[in-house]
Design a protein around this motif. Structure first.
Motif, PDB file in Angstrom:
ATOM      1  N   GLU A  12     100.624  17.896  30.785  1.00  0.00           N
ATOM      2  CA  GLU A  12     101.286  18.531  29.641  1.00  0.00           C
ATOM      3  C   GLU A  12     102.418  19.450  30.091  1.00  0.00           C
ATOM      4  OE1 GLU A  12     100.379  21.537  25.869  1.00  0.00           O
ATOM      5  OE2 GLU A  12      98.932  21.339  27.507  1.00  0.00           O
ATOM      6  N   SER A  16     106.273  18.506  29.344  1.00  0.00           N
ATOM      7  CA  SER A  16     106.949  19.454  28.448  1.00  0.00           C
ATOM      8  C   SER A  16     108.207  20.020  29.099  1.00  0.00           C
ATOM      9  CB  SER A  16     105.991  20.596  28.063  1.00  0.00           C
ATOM     10  OG  SER A  16     104.900  20.113  27.305  1.00  0.00           O
ATOM     11  N   ALA A 127     102.162  28.353  20.396  1.00  0.00           N
ATOM     12  CA  ALA A 127     101.386  27.303  21.054  1.00  0.00           C
ATOM     13  C   ALA A 127     100.108  27.824  21.689  1.00  0.00           C
ATOM     14  CB  ALA A 127     102.245  26.621  22.120  1.00  0.00           C
ATOM     15  N   TYR A 129      97.169  28.456  20.596  1.00  0.00           N
ATOM     16  CA  TYR A 129      95.908  27.815  20.234  1.00  0.00           C
ATOM     17  C   TYR A 129      96.004  26.297  20.201  1.00  0.00           C
ATOM     18  CZ  TYR A 129      94.483  32.529  19.127  1.00  0.00           C
ATOM     19  OH  TYR A 129      94.182  33.869  19.231  1.00  0.00           O
ATOM     20  N   ILE A 130      97.198  25.768  20.496  1.00  0.00           N
ATOM     21  CA  ILE A 130      97.327  24.322  20.610  1.00  0.00           C
ATOM     22  C   ILE A 130      96.653  23.887  21.907  1.00  0.00           C
ATOM     23  CG2 ILE A 130      98.945  22.410  20.904  1.00  0.00           C
ATOM     24  CD1 ILE A 130     100.953  24.003  19.255  1.00  0.00           C
ATOM     25  N   GLY A 131      95.791  22.912  21.808  1.00  0.00           N
ATOM     26  CA  GLY A 131      95.070  22.461  22.982  1.00  0.00           C
ATOM     27  C   GLY A 131      93.839  23.280  23.296  1.00  0.00           C
ATOM     28  N   SER A 133      91.072  23.056  21.996  1.00  0.00           N
ATOM     29  CA  SER A 133      89.885  22.204  21.965  1.00  0.00           C
ATOM     30  C   SER A 133      90.053  20.975  22.856  1.00  0.00           C
ATOM     31  CB  SER A 133      89.600  21.758  20.524  1.00  0.00           C
ATOM     32  OG  SER A 133      90.711  21.069  19.979  1.00  0.00           O
ATOM     33  N   ALA A 135      93.019  18.619  25.669  1.00  0.00           N
ATOM     34  CA  ALA A 135      94.399  18.343  26.049  1.00  0.00           C
ATOM     35  C   ALA A 135      95.255  18.116  24.817  1.00  0.00           C
ATOM     36  CB  ALA A 135      94.435  17.122  26.965  1.00  0.00           C
ATOM     37  N   SER A 136      96.521  18.507  24.892  1.00  0.00           N
ATOM     38  CA  SER A 136      97.437  18.328  23.772  1.00  0.00           C
ATOM     39  C   SER A 136      98.671  17.580  24.231  1.00  0.00           C
ATOM     40  CB  SER A 136      97.819  19.681  23.172  1.00  0.00           C
ATOM     41  OG  SER A 136      98.434  20.491  24.150  1.00  0.00           O
ATOM     42  N   GLU A 137      99.450  17.117  23.275  1.00  0.00           N
ATOM     43  CA  GLU A 137     100.655  16.361  23.579  1.00  0.00           C
ATOM     44  C   GLU A 137     101.740  17.283  24.131  1.00  0.00           C
ATOM     45  OE1 GLU A 137     101.094  12.996  23.337  1.00  0.00           O
ATOM     46  OE2 GLU A 137      98.921  13.008  22.978  1.00  0.00           O
ATOM     47  N   SER A 139     105.374  18.996  24.611  1.00  0.00           N
ATOM     48  CA  SER A 139     106.377  19.400  23.638  1.00  0.00           C
ATOM     49  C   SER A 139     107.526  20.106  24.339  1.00  0.00           C
ATOM     50  CB  SER A 139     105.758  20.325  22.586  1.00  0.00           C
ATOM     51  OG  SER A 139     106.760  20.944  21.800  1.00  0.00           O
ATOM     52  N   THR A 224      85.358  25.719  21.491  1.00  0.00           N
ATOM     53  CA  THR A 224      86.543  26.368  22.055  1.00  0.00           C
ATOM     54  C   THR A 224      86.186  27.279  23.226  1.00  0.00           C
ATOM     55  OG1 THR A 224      86.380  28.093  20.357  1.00  0.00           O
ATOM     56  CG2 THR A 224      87.875  26.258  19.918  1.00  0.00           C
TER      57      THR A 224
END
Length: 330
Positions: A12, A16, A127, A129-131, A133, A135-137, A139, A224
């Motif tokens: 990520e 990013s 960002a 709290y993104i991810g 829970s 892995a996130s995409e 950005s 979380t």
């Protein structure tokens, strides 16, 4: 002439960084490399890089900047792999958290005329709290409005620092300078300790007598809290904890002391004391979160480490209102 940038690590963070550079940087060609071919292909598909390197040899030799987006435990191995292939005046920008050892490795491994700067970007407030829970995409906005903690070894030429600052600008971050030992201390608090606590929570949970029922009933709070112990592979986590063990042990001792204080309050049925204790934590959390969301660090002193002499640092003293220690290297 286009500037060649090689990003090693298409996670990520690496992807990013690629998206941000390609969006903001003109006359830049981004190449990506990852030992995991599926991660590399996903980054290429997302537009994070223009092309992929099948191996490090030719891509490293043509790169003006090599950005390492790797776990701390992998940095030395990659420095050894890329060092002999770097062209003269190439810059290695290391985004891993741990810096005290990395600075020493770079000094030992990189040939003369090849430069190392440590750079830890912080994610944007939006960002946080993104991810949380998982892995996130990637950005291109992941770091927009954040800070870039920069570790600049002595005798680093001004041109290399200028180049690192350009990368920080492409990411939308405000740079400040910090000592490598300070970075490692911060890492123990905000990266290593949460990870250890997440892993410990999971181990305690699965050994508890009621786990069969608990696993069905556990919700967002548990998810979380526990996920942070599983975001890194066990090998990478072990290596990072070993490298930073002095700081980690200090934080663990402080955490054990805090848990013992909480236990004493609970065991002693000190309801008022316990509420007061917890209220302090709640207030501290929301005070930190409010400051982090505002990002108005100019009103607070960010104390970086010693800076090498040079005109570029004089120009940096006013960036974002960040203040520097009034000292220079001998």
């Amino acid at each position: 002439m286009a500037r060649e940038i090689l990003i090693v690590g298409m996670n990520e963070i690496g992807a990013s960084i690629g998206l941000a550079i390609r969006r903001a940087g003109r006359g830049v060609i981004c190449t990506g490399y990852d030992s995991d071919a599926s991660a590399a292909r996903a980054a290429r598909k997302s537009g994070a890089v223009e092309k992929l390197a099948m191996g490090l040899g030719r891509s490293v030799g043509g790169a003006d900047v090599v950005i390492l987006a790797l776990p701390s435990g992998q940095v030395r191995g990659y420095l050894e792999a890329i060092g002999p292939r770097l062209k003269r005046d190439a810059l290695v920008l290391d985004t891993s958290w741990l810096k005290a050892d990395a600075v020493g490795w770079a000094s030992e491994i990189l040939p003369e005329g090849r430069h190392y700067i440590g750079a830890v970007p912080t994610v944007a407030a939006g960002a946080l709290y993104i991810g949380a829970s998982g892995a996130s995409e990637p950005s291109g906005d992941l770091f927009e409005g954040g800070l870039m903690a920069m570790v600049v070894p002595a005798r680093t030429p001004e041109a290399a620092v200028d180049l690192a600052l350009q990368v920080a600008s492409w990411l939308g971050t405000t740079p400040f300078f910090i000592d490598p030992a300070e970075v490692d201390g911060v890492a123990a608090t905000v990266v290593d300790l949460p990870t250890i606590l997440g892993a410990a929570l999971m181990r305690v949970a699965v050994r508890s007598p009621g786990w069969r029922e608990a696993r069905r009933m556990a919700g967002r709070l548990f998810a979380t809290s526990a996920i942070v112990g599983a975001l890194q592979g066990p090998g990478d986590l072990q290596a990072a904890l070993h490298l930073n063990r002095g700081n980690v042990l200090t934080r663990l001792d402080e955490t054990i002391e805090e848990l013992e204080a909480l236990r004493a309050l609970i065991a002693g049925s000190d309801e008022e004391g316990l509420e007061r204790h917890l209220a302090e934590a709640v207030q501290a959390h929301y005070a930190w979160l409010a400051a982090r969301m505002r990002g108005e660090w100019a009103q607070e002193e960010i104390v970086p480490g010693e800076l090498p002499e040079g005109g570029i640092f004089d120009r940096l003293l006013g960036i974002g209102g960040l203040r520097t220690k009034d000292r220079r290297r001998d």
